[in-house]
Design an enzyme around this catalytic site. Structure first.
Site, PDB file in Angstrom:
ATOM      1  CE1 TYR A   1     -36.962  30.381 -80.013  1.00  0.00           C
ATOM      2  CE2 TYR A   1     -36.944  28.004 -80.289  1.00  0.00           C
ATOM      3  CZ  TYR A   1     -36.462  29.137 -79.667  1.00  0.00           C
ATOM      4  OH  TYR A   1     -35.498  29.020 -78.712  1.00  0.00           O
TER       5      TYR A   1
ATOM      6  CE1 TYR B   1     -37.262  19.859 -79.477  1.00  0.00           C
ATOM      7  CE2 TYR B   1     -36.877  21.407 -81.268  1.00  0.00           C
ATOM      8  CZ  TYR B   1     -37.246  21.150 -79.958  1.00  0.00           C
ATOM      9  OH  TYR B   1     -37.626  22.186 -79.142  1.00  0.00           O
TER      10      TYR B   1
ATOM     11  CD  GLU C   1     -30.819  22.491 -74.147  1.00  0.00           C
ATOM     12  OE1 GLU C   1     -30.779  22.539 -75.397  1.00  0.00           O
ATOM     13  OE2 GLU C   1     -31.766  22.003 -73.510  1.00  0.00           O
TER      14      GLU C   1
ATOM     15  NE  ARG D   1     -36.525  30.993 -74.325  1.00  0.00           N
ATOM     16  CZ  ARG D   1     -36.004  30.283 -75.309  1.00  0.00           C
ATOM     17  NH1 ARG D   1     -35.288  29.204 -75.077  1.00  0.00           N
ATOM     18  NH2 ARG D   1     -36.216  30.637 -76.563  1.00  0.00           N
TER      19      ARG D   1
ATOM     20  NE  ARG E   1     -43.056  20.197 -76.643  1.00  0.00           N
ATOM     21  CZ  ARG E   1     -41.841  20.673 -76.384  1.00  0.00           C
ATOM     22  NH1 ARG E   1     -41.310  20.521 -75.184  1.00  0.00           N
ATOM     23  NH2 ARG E   1     -41.145  21.288 -77.314  1.00  0.00           N
TER      24      ARG E   1
HETATM   25  C1  3EB Z   1     -33.952  26.460 -77.353  1.00  0.00           C
HETATM   26  O1  3EB Z   1     -33.698  27.460 -76.692  1.00  0.00           O
HETATM   27  C2  3EB Z   1     -33.113  25.261 -77.052  1.00  0.00           C
HETATM   28  O2  3EB Z   1     -38.407  21.647 -76.810  1.00  0.00           O
HETATM   29  O3  3EB Z   1     -38.866  21.525 -74.682  1.00  0.00           O
HETATM   30  C3  3EB Z   1     -34.605  24.074 -74.713  1.00  0.00           C
HETATM   31  C4  3EB Z   1     -35.515  23.747 -73.717  1.00  0.00           C
HETATM   32  C5  3EB Z   1     -34.843  23.685 -76.013  1.00  0.00           C
HETATM   33  C6  3EB Z   1     -36.675  23.019 -74.025  1.00  0.00           C
HETATM   34  C7  3EB Z   1     -38.140  21.874 -75.624  1.00  0.00           C
HETATM   35  C8  3EB Z   1     -35.995  22.947 -76.293  1.00  0.00           C
HETATM   36  C9  3EB Z   1     -36.909  22.625 -75.324  1.00  0.00           C
HETATM   37  O4  3EB Z   1     -34.816  26.439 -78.236  1.00  0.00           O
HETATM   38  C10 3EB Z   1     -33.863  23.974 -77.102  1.00  0.00           C
END
Ligand code: 3EB
Length: 322
Positions: A200, A141, A313, A213, A148
């Protein structure tokens, strides 16, 4: 409020697997093992996540206008001139690993959308095998996130669309990147309960995940993959029911922030649930139908979440109150 999207957004529904794809279908997702055959019809996309509830249903994206579709190299596309769907499936063997594969895919899709009248990314889906394989920063990941980010930069993609990244459990080393773009930009929305993913901290990897989001477009909210992440931390390690409740709290918080008063989770919500353990599917389906009895539709799929400790999820679409 200013209406940015002139054409209504695609409407999304679940339909029987044998539904004929008429000229108004922009994309039709099938789930489960088997080859993806965009060579037959560029709109027919297959994701190798086993369907555990809502089995055999198609996720249909429809528009009022007439859809043209075709292929350009490895990229399949469909468009009514206002909305563009695209699909890239890149074997990891064609590049030196997943990072380079993601880089190449995003660079290609960035260049492609820039050459259309529909350059604004609204929504992306990323599916690839064994998302949690590898230790620390070598986890697949994290490699994907780095590729990406590099590919977005190389392809001239600025701004973050709504997105999902989920691991397939099929052993097929092909990166699938599907997306929706539009002639007019949507409005990206963040969740006050969650740190924005692109912010993050380092502990989750050297390159943060680049997504919003949610993305508002017309009377629809495109909801990104959402899990039991509060702030930036995973909550309720190993506890399925608590994680699902936290995820619903995140979705409600996103709607509070992004949707007009009167929009509620339930009616107007079409959801996909990704569960790490196939044996959790029935419980997840039951809990969701109990919490949201007027849900428009639900698919439960077997898929790995990008953090090992997360079991479930949700993503989907939400119709907004008028
Ligand atoms: C998170 O909240 C959960 O890497 O595109 C959710 C939606 C998550 C998209 C991405 C990752 C991605 O971090 C993981």
């Amino acid at each position: 409020m200013q209406q940015l999207s002139l054409a209504p957004p695609p409407s999304v529904s679940l339909a029987p697997a044998d539904t004929v794809l008429d000229e108004h279908v922009l994309a039709a997702f099938e789930f489960g093992p088997g080859p993806s055959r965009p060579d037959l019809d560029a709109r027919r996309l297959r994701v190798g996540l086993a369907p555990l509830d809502g089995s055999g249903l198609l996720e249909l994206w429809r528009v009022p206008g007439t859809v043209r579709h075709g292929r350009e190299g490895a990229l399949a596309w469909s468009s009514d001139g206002q909305h563009l769907f695209f699909a890239l499936e890149v074997p990891e063997a064609a590049h030196a690993g997943l990072e380079a594969t993601a880089h190449a895919a995003y660079e290609q899709l960035g260049r492609f959308v820039a050459g259309t009248g529909t350059p604004h990314l609204l929504r992306l889906w990323n599916y690839f095998d064994a998302i949690n394989e590898g230790e620390g920063d070598a986890e697949r990941y994290r490699l994907f996130c780095r590729g990406r980010a590099e590919g977005m930069r190389a392809g001239g993609l600025t701004g973050y669309p709504a997105a999902t990244a989920i691991g397939r459990q099929d052993g097929v080393r092909v990166l699938q990147v599907y997306g929706l773009a539009a002639a007019h930009p949507g409005t990206a929305v963040e969740n006050p309960r969650q740190v924005s993913a692109w912010q993050y901290p380092r502990q989750y990897g050297p390159t943060p995940p680049l997504f919003a989001r949610g993305m508002r477009a017309g009377d629809q909210l495109l909801v990104s993959g959402t899990a039991a992440v509060v702030g930036h931390a995973s909550a309720h390690e190993g506890e399925l029911a608590a994680q699902l409740e936290e995820t619903l709290a995140n979705l409600r918080s996103l709607l509070d922030r992004a949707a007009p008063a009167g929009t509620r989770l339930g009616a107007g919500s079409l959801l996909k649930a990704y569960v790490r353990e196939p044996g959790d599917a029935a419980a997840v389906g039951r809990m969701l139908h109990e919490a949201l009895p007027d849900l428009d539709g639900l698919l439960v799929l077997a898929g790995d979440i990008c953090r090992q400790e997360l079991l479930v999820e949700l993503d989907g679409t939400q119709r907004l109150a008028g």
